[in-house]
Structures are given as C-alpha cells and as structure tokens.
Design an enzyme around this catalytic site. Structure first.
Site, PDB file in Angstrom:
ATOM      1  N   SER A 312       0.813  -1.223   0.000  1.00 46.82           N
ATOM      2  CA  SER A 312       0.000   0.000   0.000  1.00 46.82           C
ATOM      3  C   SER A 312       0.841   1.266   0.000  1.00 46.82           C
ATOM      4  O   SER A 312       1.926   1.303   0.595  1.00 46.82           O
ATOM      5  CB  SER A 312      -0.907   0.017   1.238  1.00 46.82           C
ATOM      6  OG  SER A 312      -1.778  -1.088   1.244  1.00 46.82           O
ATOM      7  N   HIS A 381      -7.281   0.316   6.062  1.00 47.11           N
ATOM      8  CA  HIS A 381      -6.893  -1.066   6.339  1.00 47.11           C
ATOM      9  C   HIS A 381      -6.943  -1.401   7.830  1.00 47.11           C
ATOM     10  O   HIS A 381      -7.419  -2.474   8.210  1.00 47.11           O
ATOM     11  CB  HIS A 381      -5.499  -1.339   5.771  1.00 47.11           C
ATOM     12  CG  HIS A 381      -5.472  -1.408   4.280  1.00 47.11           C
ATOM     13  ND1 HIS A 381      -6.148  -2.384   3.576  1.00 47.11           N
ATOM     14  CD2 HIS A 381      -4.877  -0.608   3.348  1.00 47.11           C
ATOM     15  CE1 HIS A 381      -5.968  -2.194   2.275  1.00 47.11           C
ATOM     16  NE2 HIS A 381      -5.208  -1.127   2.113  1.00 47.11           N
TER      17      HIS A 381
END
Length: 444
Positions: A312, A381
């Site tokens: 990410s 997340h």
C-alpha cells in the site's frame, strides 16, 4: 436562491396528470405550458421543482418532476450549485416548532408512541426531498455525483456540512453492503466496464489496454469489482491482486513483470491496488465486507493461499514529515527531497533506518484532530482489521509516490482469524495492530 414565484412546474404536473386521465396526447395548451416551463433559467426550474416535489402529487408526476429537477441541476455552474446547496440547507431543514412540540410530548410521556413523532420531526425535510429526487430513472448515480459537487463546494463553504450529513446518512442505507455484487473482471468483461476501470485506476495508473490485460492475466493475477444494482455497470470499488510466493517490498516488479507461461502454486495473495471510484461515496464504507469477500473468493478457487497482504502507498507521509518540527524529521525531509539517494545506493542505505524509524512513528502515532490515523490508507486497512506489518523503502519510485511519500510503501497483513478482533480493538480503543517487522523497528 429565492423561493420561485412561479407556477410553471405545476403546469407541467397538470399536463402530465391530465394526459394520464384523458388517455391521449397532452392538449396543445399543456404543451405550451411545458415549453414555457422548460425555457425558464435552470436555477428557477430546480428550485420550483423542489417545492413541487415536497407537495402532494401522484407518483407518475413525482417521477417526471424529479427527472426535470435533476436535468436542471445538470445545467448549473459551480456557483449556482453552491447556491442550490445553500437552499437545501436553509429552506428544507427540520421545523423547530415541530421539534419543540413533539419533544414536549415525549418529555411528558417518554414512550414508543411519542418517540416516533419526535424522530420524524427531527429529520430534515431535505432527506425526504433527496428520496423523492431518487425516484427519477438513474437518479441514484446522479445524486452520488451531486454529493461529489457538494464535497467540492464544502472546501470553500464548510457551513454546508449539515447537508453532507444528510447525503451520508441516506447513502449509508442505499449502498448497504448487502446490495453489492462482486464480479471477477477478466478479458471477457464488457469493454465499457474495462474502459471505466482504466479511467478510475488512480493508485497505479494504467498505460493502455496491454497494461490492463496484464493485470487480468488468469495465471498470476486476479481482479474483482463491486457493483450496485442502482448504478448499473459503474464499478464502485475494485481490487487488483497478484498471486505470489512472498510478501513483496517493491511495486515495480508487480507492475512490470512479464506474463507467466504457466501457473505456479502461489501461497500469497497481494492486494496491490484498491480504488474507490466515486468521490460522492466518500465515507461510505465497503472495506471489511470487500476484503473478506475477496479472500473468500480467492480461497475457494486457490486453497494453497495462506497469506493475504497489501502493498500500500503512504500518501500522507511527505506532508507529515514536512510539518513535523522534530529536528530528525526536518533533516530527513530535506535529504529525501534532494533526491540524491535515488542514484546513490550507499546514501539510500544510510537513510533507510532513519526513514523506517520515522515512518513507524507516522503509522502508529500520527493522528487527525478526531484521533484517527492521519494516513488515509492506514485508516482504511486498520479499520478493516488488518495489521501494519512491514515498512518498505524505497518501494515506489513513480513521480506521484515520490511527491506524496518519498517512495515509501507498507504491507498490511490480513489474517482471517484475527480480522474481527483487530477491527473491534481499533474501533473501540484506537488500537493499531502491528506485525513483527514493524514492532521490531519501534523497539530500536
């Protein structure tokens, strides 16, 4: 936007209902009234339509007027749209007298019987208006775009926030995750959908059809998108997955790897690009459902998969570093901005532990004013039950990643057995789950 002193939309309603009653084409006089109505400036047509929609009219007329209202909205420029949002905020709020009256009744008799009228009185009338606008064909997606316009207007006028709360409340129901449909995207997916996906990809933009085809390769790639019945073939969110045998530390090998000739038994699924496509759905969370659903799809097809991890971006890291007055941060920000480390492996090796230490601080302690993680990807997340696993630097040397994060990326680990507990701890206490590699950096 003043209250319109017009009857043209009432004329339109009469023309529609009159035609329905007579079972024939509208009378020429009705058509003349309709033409005159549609010739009025868009702000007037829109304001009048809202008044008519809040009045007592039949279902067929309501649909027609809602369609005219949305058509008028599409003609507005940015200033006119802001005026319209102010009209919704100021004219279609809750009635204070009704709230006081129903609260007095509830205060005297706190029961379910008196609570319902109080609840109804406190709901702003604009929520009813938005529901009625939503009766027009294709209105849901148009209202999502309207909210995107509202979010843009709020950057100049934060006082529009109460209206945004109404949109968010309604969208939270309309886009309940139970309505979403997951589709695997492959080369046989209709071209119209594939074109939208290429246009919406913002994490790692695609360079063309061949780039897209590589990301859909059935040997070592998977691609999933979520759709809603009210928005047709418009993908709301999509995930790109690489099938590997390790947790990656760089994005380039994933994006540039040549297609494989035959399949291998991968044990790691890497979510390397997750895109929310519609700005108007900001804050409407599909995350936990989405990740768990994709994991279920993958495991059902590929039972050898054991590890589920992201690679990410860290889009807020550079700004946080620049705004941090700590001497180490100031010095590191200057050294990273100089860019000399990109061509000097020894310089990069010297900076690496410093970057990792400050990045670990950023991911675990940097907070917004409301106490949530400052990094938006981290919020997504961690809020969905992942653990901040490993910091990777340098991991992305694209221009955008260098500008926003000095090339920093991070792995978030999704352990199916731990997702729920970590999600609950994060929501309840703000606890950030960390993996062993990141914890080791914090303990230095």
């Amino acid at each position: 936007m003043p209250r319109p002193k017009l009857t043209f939309l009432n004329d339109l309603v009469q023309a529609i209902t009159g035609s329905d009653r007579r079972g024939r084409e509208a009378h020429p006089a009705d058509e003349t009234a309709m033409r005159k109505a549609l010739a009025r400036p868009a702000p007037e047509r829109l304001a009048a339509a809202c008044d008519v929609l809040m009045d007592r009219i039949g279902d067929a007329a309501r649909v027609a007027v809602a369609e005219q209202a949305l058509a008028a909205y599409d003609e507005l420029d940015a200033d006119q749209r802001r005026n319209f949002f102010m009209l919704l905020r100021d004219r279609f709020g809750a009635d204070p007298d009704a709230i006081r009256k129903n609260f007095a009744a509830y205060d005297a008799d706190p029961s379910a019987r008196t609570l319902v009228p109080l609840f109804e009185a406190t709901e702003p009338r604009r929520q009813t208006l938005l529901r009625r606008l939503n009766t027009a064909p294709g209105a849901t997606l148009r209202l999502v775009h309207m909210r995107a316009d509202l979010l843009a207007a709020m950057r100049k006028d934060p006082e529009l926030a109460p209206l945004d709360a109404d949109f968010a409340h309604l969208f939270g129901s309309w886009f309940n995750r139970g309505f979403l449909r997951i589709d695997r995207i492959d080369w046989s997916t209709p071209a119209a959908v594939l074109e939208k996906i290429m246009a919406y990809e913002s994490v790692h933009p695609m360079k063309g059809w061949q780039d897209l085809r590589r990301r859909l390769d059935p040997v070592d790639r998977r691609f999933y998108a979520f759709f809603h019945p009210a928005t047709g073939d418009e993908p709301l969110i999509f995930i790109e997955v690489a099938l590997m045998n390790e947790i990656p530390s760089e994005i380039a090998p994933i994006l540039t790897a040549p297609a494989k000739g035959e399949a291998e038994e991968a044990d790691t699924a890497v979510f390397y690009s997750i895109n929310n496509t519609l700005a108007g759905l900001k804050g409407v969370s599909f995350g936990n459902f989405l990740i768990k659903q994709v994991v279920s799809e993958l495991v059902a097809e590929l039972p050898t998969l054991k590890t589920f991890v992201t690679l990410s971006p860290a889009p807020g890291f550079a700004a946080w570093l620049d705004g941090n007055e700590d001497p180490r941060s100031v010095e590191l920000a200057a050294e990273l901005a100089s860019g000399t480390w990109r061509d000097d492996p020894q310089e990069a090796a010297r900076l690496k532990p410093i970057v990792e230490a400050l990045a670990a601080t950023y991911f675990t302690t940097a907070r917004t004013r409301t106490g949530t993680p400052r990094d938006p990807v981290a919020r997504f997340h961690l809020g969905n039950g992942a653990a901040a696993w490993r910091i990777n630097w340098p991991a992305d040397l694209s221009e955008a990643a260098l500008e926003r994060a000095h090339g920093l990326m991070i792995n978030y680990l999704y352990e199916p057995a731990a997702i729920e507990a970590q999600h609950e701890a994060f929501v309840r206490d703000g606890t950030i789950a960390t993996g062993a590699p990141l914890a080791a950096i914090l303990s230095r």
